[in-house]
Design an enzyme around this catalytic site. Structure first.
Site, PDB file in Angstrom:
ATOM      1  N   GLU A 146       0.845  -1.198   0.000  1.00  0.00           N
ATOM      2  CA  GLU A 146       0.000   0.000   0.000  1.00  0.00           C
ATOM      3  C   GLU A 146       0.881   1.249   0.000  1.00  0.00           C
ATOM      4  O   GLU A 146       1.925   1.271   0.661  1.00  0.00           O
ATOM      5  CB  GLU A 146      -0.866   0.035   1.266  1.00  0.00           C
ATOM      6  CG  GLU A 146      -2.270  -0.480   1.102  1.00  0.00           C
ATOM      7  CD  GLU A 146      -3.184   0.481   0.339  1.00  0.00           C
ATOM      8  OE1 GLU A 146      -2.697   1.346  -0.422  1.00  0.00           O
ATOM      9  OE2 GLU A 146      -4.403   0.351   0.510  1.00  0.00           O
ATOM     10  N   ASP A 147       0.456   2.278  -0.703  1.00  0.00           N
ATOM     11  CA  ASP A 147       1.158   3.553  -0.622  1.00  0.00           C
ATOM     12  C   ASP A 147       0.888   4.205   0.737  1.00  0.00           C
ATOM     13  O   ASP A 147       1.808   4.654   1.402  1.00  0.00           O
ATOM     14  CB  ASP A 147       0.762   4.494  -1.769  1.00  0.00           C
ATOM     15  CG  ASP A 147      -0.744   4.590  -1.946  1.00  0.00           C
ATOM     16  OD1 ASP A 147      -1.446   3.585  -1.695  1.00  0.00           O
ATOM     17  OD2 ASP A 147      -1.236   5.662  -2.326  1.00  0.00           O
TER      18      ASP A 147
ATOM     19  N   ASP B 218      -2.642  11.079  -4.989  1.00  0.00           N
ATOM     20  CA  ASP B 218      -3.266  12.143  -5.775  1.00  0.00           C
ATOM     21  C   ASP B 218      -4.241  12.996  -4.973  1.00  0.00           C
ATOM     22  O   ASP B 218      -4.671  12.633  -3.882  1.00  0.00           O
ATOM     23  CB  ASP B 218      -4.057  11.540  -6.929  1.00  0.00           C
ATOM     24  CG  ASP B 218      -5.358  10.898  -6.449  1.00  0.00           C
ATOM     25  OD1 ASP B 218      -5.297  10.083  -5.492  1.00  0.00           O
ATOM     26  OD2 ASP B 218      -6.421  11.219  -7.001  1.00  0.00           O
TER      27      ASP B 218
ATOM     28  N   LYS C 196      -0.883   7.167   8.281  1.00  0.00           N
ATOM     29  CA  LYS C 196      -1.397   8.343   8.982  1.00  0.00           C
ATOM     30  C   LYS C 196      -2.143   7.824  10.208  1.00  0.00           C
ATOM     31  O   LYS C 196      -3.367   7.668  10.192  1.00  0.00           O
ATOM     32  CB  LYS C 196      -2.351   9.078   8.032  1.00  0.00           C
ATOM     33  CG  LYS C 196      -2.290  10.573   8.092  1.00  0.00           C
ATOM     34  CD  LYS C 196      -3.452  11.179   7.361  1.00  0.00           C
ATOM     35  CE  LYS C 196      -3.229  11.311   5.886  1.00  0.00           C
ATOM     36  NZ  LYS C 196      -4.400  11.968   5.225  1.00  0.00           N
TER      37      LYS C 196
ATOM     38  N   PHE D 182      -3.642  16.345   4.438  1.00  0.00           N
ATOM     39  CA  PHE D 182      -3.824  15.715   3.125  1.00  0.00           C
ATOM     40  C   PHE D 182      -2.499  15.726   2.376  1.00  0.00           C
ATOM     41  O   PHE D 182      -1.864  16.767   2.232  1.00  0.00           O
ATOM     42  CB  PHE D 182      -4.906  16.449   2.318  1.00  0.00           C
ATOM     43  CG  PHE D 182      -5.410  15.587   1.190  1.00  0.00           C
ATOM     44  CD1 PHE D 182      -6.324  14.562   1.422  1.00  0.00           C
ATOM     45  CD2 PHE D 182      -4.931  15.762  -0.100  1.00  0.00           C
ATOM     46  CE1 PHE D 182      -6.749  13.739   0.393  1.00  0.00           C
ATOM     47  CE2 PHE D 182      -5.362  14.943  -1.141  1.00  0.00           C
ATOM     48  CZ  PHE D 182      -6.274  13.928  -0.885  1.00  0.00           C
TER      49      PHE D 182
ATOM     50  N   ARG E 237       0.270  12.855  -8.737  1.00  0.00           N
ATOM     51  CA  ARG E 237       0.839  11.522  -8.512  1.00  0.00           C
ATOM     52  C   ARG E 237       2.305  11.455  -8.957  1.00  0.00           C
ATOM     53  O   ARG E 237       3.074  10.643  -8.471  1.00  0.00           O
ATOM     54  CB  ARG E 237       0.049  10.459  -9.283  1.00  0.00           C
ATOM     55  CG  ARG E 237      -1.352  10.187  -8.773  1.00  0.00           C
ATOM     56  CD  ARG E 237      -1.887   8.908  -9.374  1.00  0.00           C
ATOM     57  NE  ARG E 237      -3.335   8.782  -9.305  1.00  0.00           N
ATOM     58  CZ  ARG E 237      -4.006   8.215  -8.306  1.00  0.00           C
ATOM     59  NH1 ARG E 237      -3.364   7.759  -7.268  1.00  0.00           N
ATOM     60  NH2 ARG E 237      -5.323   8.129  -8.344  1.00  0.00           N
TER      61      ARG E 237
ATOM     62  N   ASP F 236      -4.649   5.141   5.801  1.00  0.00           N
ATOM     63  CA  ASP F 236      -5.215   6.375   6.359  1.00  0.00           C
ATOM     64  C   ASP F 236      -6.254   5.978   7.415  1.00  0.00           C
ATOM     65  O   ASP F 236      -5.906   5.674   8.551  1.00  0.00           O
ATOM     66  CB  ASP F 236      -5.812   7.157   5.181  1.00  0.00           C
ATOM     67  CG  ASP F 236      -6.172   8.582   5.525  1.00  0.00           C
ATOM     68  OD1 ASP F 236      -6.397   8.868   6.713  1.00  0.00           O
ATOM     69  OD2 ASP F 236      -6.244   9.418   4.618  1.00  0.00           O
TER      70      ASP F 236
HETATM   71  C1  PRP Z   1      -5.867   5.626  -1.207  1.00  0.00           C
HETATM   72  C2  PRP Z   1      -4.607   4.827  -0.908  1.00  0.00           C
HETATM   73  C3  PRP Z   1      -5.112   3.678  -0.066  1.00  0.00           C
HETATM   74  C4  PRP Z   1      -6.343   4.250   0.616  1.00  0.00           C
HETATM   75  C5  PRP Z   1      -6.034   4.513   2.047  1.00  0.00           C
HETATM   76  O1  PRP Z   1      -6.505   5.064  -2.303  1.00  0.00           O
HETATM   77  O2  PRP Z   1      -3.977   4.404  -2.074  1.00  0.00           O
HETATM   78  O3  PRP Z   1      -5.443   2.560  -0.859  1.00  0.00           O
HETATM   79  O4  PRP Z   1      -6.671   5.478  -0.043  1.00  0.00           O
HETATM   80  O5  PRP Z   1      -7.107   5.154   2.691  1.00  0.00           O
HETATM   81  P1  PRP Z   1      -7.954   4.459   3.828  1.00  0.00           P
HETATM   82  O6  PRP Z   1      -6.983   3.857   4.813  1.00  0.00           O
HETATM   83  O7  PRP Z   1      -8.711   5.623   4.431  1.00  0.00           O
HETATM   84  O8  PRP Z   1      -8.872   3.451   3.230  1.00  0.00           O
HETATM   85  P2  PRP Z   1      -7.718   5.800  -3.051  1.00  0.00           P
HETATM   86  O9  PRP Z   1      -9.007   5.196  -2.589  1.00  0.00           O
HETATM   87  O10 PRP Z   1      -7.579   7.276  -2.931  1.00  0.00           O
HETATM   88  O11 PRP Z   1      -7.534   5.360  -4.558  1.00  0.00           O
HETATM   89  P3  PRP Z   1      -6.223   5.553  -5.488  1.00  0.00           P
HETATM   90  O12 PRP Z   1      -5.163   4.636  -4.911  1.00  0.00           O
HETATM   91  O13 PRP Z   1      -6.719   5.109  -6.823  1.00  0.00           O
HETATM   92  O14 PRP Z   1      -5.813   7.002  -5.476  1.00  0.00           O
END
Ligand code: PRP
Length: 175
Positions: free
Chosen positions: A97-98, A157, A129, A150, A163, A101
């Site tokens: 995972e990147d 993104d 986070k 944020f 990105r 959150d």
């Molecule tokens: C982002 C990120 C994680 C997720 C984390 O993805 O890449 O997968 O949010 O947030 P959380 O812990 O609150 O669930 P996003 O849904 O923005 O899609 P993306 O990766 O396509 O930008």
């Protein structure tokens, strides 16, 4: 007006990725793990992580989305955009995972993988986070903790922008 404030430089990130790679090698060298990237955000981290890893591995991707377009907070609902193509039964899966959150996305993935019979499932997240966690989730390999703001860059993104940035930035919207 949108402003960006640097949180982690490309060098900070490179150091964290190298450390994570050494930790993963230590635990997975004989296991031929399946690194499962969570798109879209993971694509930059995944590319750097697999090239930092000096051991046999395989890669797979799943595309999930929890943030709606233009939103700066998770919707709390996870949508499967593209699921797994191949089975994972008996595999040692490392979720890549990147950012973690609220924990909603990771919690969803762990349930999804549990139902598909992996031999083991662990999580590697470049960023976490902790202050905004709503669902408790395990992060076995953590790169860097980020403050409760944020963030964009290095694959992350805001409404599909930023990105491509090589560092991680705090995004501020004034006025
Ligand atoms: C982002 C990120 C994680 C997720 C984390 O993805 O890449 O997968 O949010 O947030 P959380 O812990 O609150 O669930 P996003 O849904 O923005 O899609 P993306 O990766 O396509 O930008």
């Amino acid at each position: 007006m949108t402003t960006l404030e640097i949180l982690f430089t490309p060098g900070d990130i490179e150091t964290a990725v190298a450390r994570l790679a050494r930790e993963i090698e230590r635990d997975y060298r004989e296991k031929q793990p399946l690194l499962l990237g969570v798109l879209k955000g993971c694509f930059v981290f995944m590319a750097d992580l697999v090239r930092a890893l000096d051991m046999p591995l395989e890669t797979e991707f799943i595309h999930l989305s929890s943030y709606g377009r233009g939103r700066a907070a998770t919707s709390g609902r996870v949508r499967v955009v593209h699921g797994l193509r191949a089975g994972i039964k008996g595999r040692h899966v490392l979720v890549v995972e990147d950012i973690v959150d609220s924990g909603t996305t990771l919690d969803f993935i762990l349930g999804y993988l549990r139902r598909r019979g992996a031999a083991s499932v662990r999580v590697c997240a470049l960023f976490s986070k902790e202050a905004s966690r709503r669902v408790p989730v395990p992060v076995d390999y953590l790169g860097l903790s980020v403050p409760d703001c944020f963030v964009v860059g290095y694959g992350l993104d805001y409404d599909e922008r930023f990105r491509y940035l090589r560092g991680l930035y705090r995004l501020k919207e004034d006025g």
